[in-house]
Design a protein around this motif. Structure first.
Motif, PDB file in Angstrom:
ATOM      1  N   ASN A  25       0.858  -1.203   0.000  1.00 27.22           N
ATOM      2  CA  ASN A  25       0.000   0.000   0.000  1.00 27.22           C
ATOM      3  C   ASN A  25       0.886   1.243   0.000  1.00 27.22           C
ATOM      4  O   ASN A  25       1.366   1.670   1.041  1.00 27.22           O
ATOM      5  CB  ASN A  25      -0.908  -0.003   1.228  1.00 27.22           C
ATOM      6  N   GLY A  26       1.149   1.771  -1.208  1.00 28.20           N
ATOM      7  CA  GLY A  26       1.954   2.983  -1.319  1.00 28.20           C
ATOM      8  C   GLY A  26       3.336   2.707  -1.870  1.00 28.20           C
ATOM      9  O   GLY A  26       3.939   1.654  -1.619  1.00 28.20           O
ATOM     10  N   ALA A  27       3.844   3.691  -2.625  1.00 25.32           N
ATOM     11  CA  ALA A  27       5.149   3.547  -3.264  1.00 25.32           C
ATOM     12  C   ALA A  27       6.260   3.325  -2.238  1.00 25.32           C
ATOM     13  O   ALA A  27       7.226   2.600  -2.505  1.00 25.32           O
ATOM     14  CB  ALA A  27       5.447   4.785  -4.112  1.00 25.32           C
ATOM     15  N   ALA A  28       6.124   3.917  -1.061  1.00 23.92           N
ATOM     16  CA  ALA A  28       7.177   3.823  -0.058  1.00 23.92           C
ATOM     17  C   ALA A  28       7.398   2.392   0.423  1.00 23.92           C
ATOM     18  O   ALA A  28       8.483   2.068   0.936  1.00 23.92           O
ATOM     19  CB  ALA A  28       6.854   4.724   1.130  1.00 23.92           C
ATOM     20  N   VAL A  29       6.391   1.531   0.284  1.00 24.34           N
ATOM     21  CA  VAL A  29       6.550   0.135   0.704  1.00 24.34           C
ATOM     22  C   VAL A  29       6.585  -0.800  -0.499  1.00 24.34           C
ATOM     23  O   VAL A  29       6.470  -2.020  -0.350  1.00 24.34           O
ATOM     24  CB  VAL A  29       5.468  -0.308   1.709  1.00 24.34           C
ATOM     25  N   GLY A  30       6.761  -0.229  -1.690  1.00 22.37           N
ATOM     26  CA  GLY A  30       6.996  -1.075  -2.846  1.00 22.37           C
ATOM     27  C   GLY A  30       5.866  -1.199  -3.840  1.00 22.37           C
ATOM     28  O   GLY A  30       5.989  -1.943  -4.817  1.00 22.37           O
ATOM     29  N   GLN A  31       4.750  -0.496  -3.610  1.00 15.87           N
ATOM     30  CA  GLN A  31       3.670  -0.599  -4.606  1.00 15.87           C
ATOM     31  C   GLN A  31       4.100   0.081  -5.900  1.00 15.87           C
ATOM     32  O   GLN A  31       4.556   1.234  -5.892  1.00 15.87           O
ATOM     33  CB  GLN A  31       2.376   0.043  -4.091  1.00 15.87           C
ATOM     34  N   SER A  32       3.983  -0.635  -6.988  1.00 14.95           N
ATOM     35  CA  SER A  32       4.394  -0.092  -8.286  1.00 14.95           C
ATOM     36  C   SER A  32       3.231  -0.013  -9.266  1.00 14.95           C
ATOM     37  O   SER A  32       3.286   0.741 -10.234  1.00 14.95           O
ATOM     38  CB  SER A  32       5.512  -0.939  -8.891  1.00 14.95           C
ATOM     39  N   VAL A  33       2.195  -0.797  -9.033  1.00 16.88           N
ATOM     40  CA  VAL A  33       1.000  -0.741  -9.881  1.00 16.88           C
ATOM     41  C   VAL A  33      -0.145  -0.244  -9.002  1.00 16.88           C
ATOM     42  O   VAL A  33      -0.487  -0.883  -7.995  1.00 16.88           O
ATOM     43  CB  VAL A  33       0.658  -2.124 -10.482  1.00 16.88           C
ATOM     44  N   PHE A  34      -0.725   0.898  -9.393  1.00 16.42           N
ATOM     45  CA  PHE A  34      -1.711   1.534  -8.533  1.00 16.42           C
ATOM     46  C   PHE A  34      -3.125   1.116  -8.918  1.00 16.42           C
ATOM     47  O   PHE A  34      -3.971   1.912  -9.321  1.00 16.42           O
ATOM     48  CB  PHE A  34      -1.477   3.043  -8.499  1.00 16.42           C
ATOM     49  N   HIS A  35      -3.300  -0.178  -8.773  1.00 15.64           N
ATOM     50  CA  HIS A  35      -4.586  -0.863  -8.876  1.00 15.64           C
ATOM     51  C   HIS A  35      -4.468  -1.969  -7.838  1.00 15.64           C
ATOM     52  O   HIS A  35      -3.602  -2.846  -7.975  1.00 15.64           O
ATOM     53  CB  HIS A  35      -4.777  -1.410 -10.300  1.00 15.64           C
ATOM     54  N   LEU A  36      -5.298  -1.886  -6.827  1.00 19.61           N
ATOM     55  CA  LEU A  36      -5.202  -2.832  -5.715  1.00 19.61           C
ATOM     56  C   LEU A  36      -4.981  -4.261  -6.198  1.00 19.61           C
ATOM     57  O   LEU A  36      -5.664  -4.719  -7.121  1.00 19.61           O
ATOM     58  CB  LEU A  36      -6.495  -2.765  -4.884  1.00 19.61           C
ATOM     59  N   HIS A  37      -4.027  -4.943  -5.581  1.00 14.39           N
ATOM     60  CA  HIS A  37      -3.775  -6.337  -5.947  1.00 14.39           C
ATOM     61  C   HIS A  37      -3.241  -7.088  -4.742  1.00 14.39           C
ATOM     62  O   HIS A  37      -2.516  -6.537  -3.924  1.00 14.39           O
ATOM     63  CB  HIS A  37      -2.796  -6.448  -7.127  1.00 14.39           C
ATOM     64  N   VAL A  38      -3.606  -8.348  -4.679  1.00 12.11           N
ATOM     65  CA  VAL A  38      -3.138  -9.239  -3.620  1.00 12.11           C
ATOM     66  C   VAL A  38      -2.120 -10.178  -4.242  1.00 12.11           C
ATOM     67  O   VAL A  38      -2.432 -10.928  -5.175  1.00 12.11           O
ATOM     68  CB  VAL A  38      -4.301 -10.053  -3.016  1.00 12.11           C
ATOM     69  N   HIS A  39      -0.879 -10.123  -3.733  1.00 18.23           N
ATOM     70  CA  HIS A  39       0.119 -11.088  -4.166  1.00 18.23           C
ATOM     71  C   HIS A  39      -0.192 -12.429  -3.487  1.00 18.23           C
ATOM     72  O   HIS A  39      -0.333 -12.478  -2.258  1.00 18.23           O
ATOM     73  CB  HIS A  39       1.521 -10.666  -3.729  1.00 18.23           C
TER      74      HIS A  39
END
Ligand code: AMP
Length: 113
Positions: free
Chosen positions: A87-101
């Protein structure tokens, strides 16, 4: 508003190896897998990130969490998988469409890096 990358995958405008889909969500193999099983589970609705979800998304978010174990099981890991949401670029989000790894198939350390 232009479509997000993951909306384009949901709409089959960009190719991906889709492993599951229903009326609310789509799951496909990650293009840069970090484990033998690495799947992205995404809502068809383009929520940018979990913190921008609204109370009206409650059933959708629950659906994602109830669907993820079924996908892991279908991949051969019914009881040993990890789910991650950045959740957020600071923690590694790169695609800004919610996704569950959905990750499985190797040991995972705790705490995560
Ligand atoms: P995050 O860093 O949490 O935003 O995760 C985005 C994930 O999307 C990364 O694991 C990427 O490898 C993955 N990804 C990016 N583009 C694609 C694509 N075209 N098909 C499948 N996975 C992708």
């Amino acid at each position: 508003m232009s479509k997000t990358l993951f909306e384009k995958i949901c709409d089959r405008e960009i190719p991906a190896e889709i492993v599951y889909e229903d009326e609310l969500c789509v799951a496909f193999k990650d293009i840069h897998p970090q484990a033998p099983v690495h799947i992205q589970l995404v809502p068809r609705k383009a929520i940018t990130m979990l913190s921008n979800a609204e109370s009206s998304d409650q059933a959708l978010l629950g659906h994602l969490l109830l669907t993820a174990p079924k996908i892991a099981a279908a991949q051969g890991y019914p009881d040993a998988f990890r789910l991650a949401i950045n959740n957020g670029a600071a923690v590694g989000q790169s695609v800004f469409h919610l996704h569950v790894h959905i990750l499985a198939g190797r040991p995972f350390k705790w705490p995560p890096g």
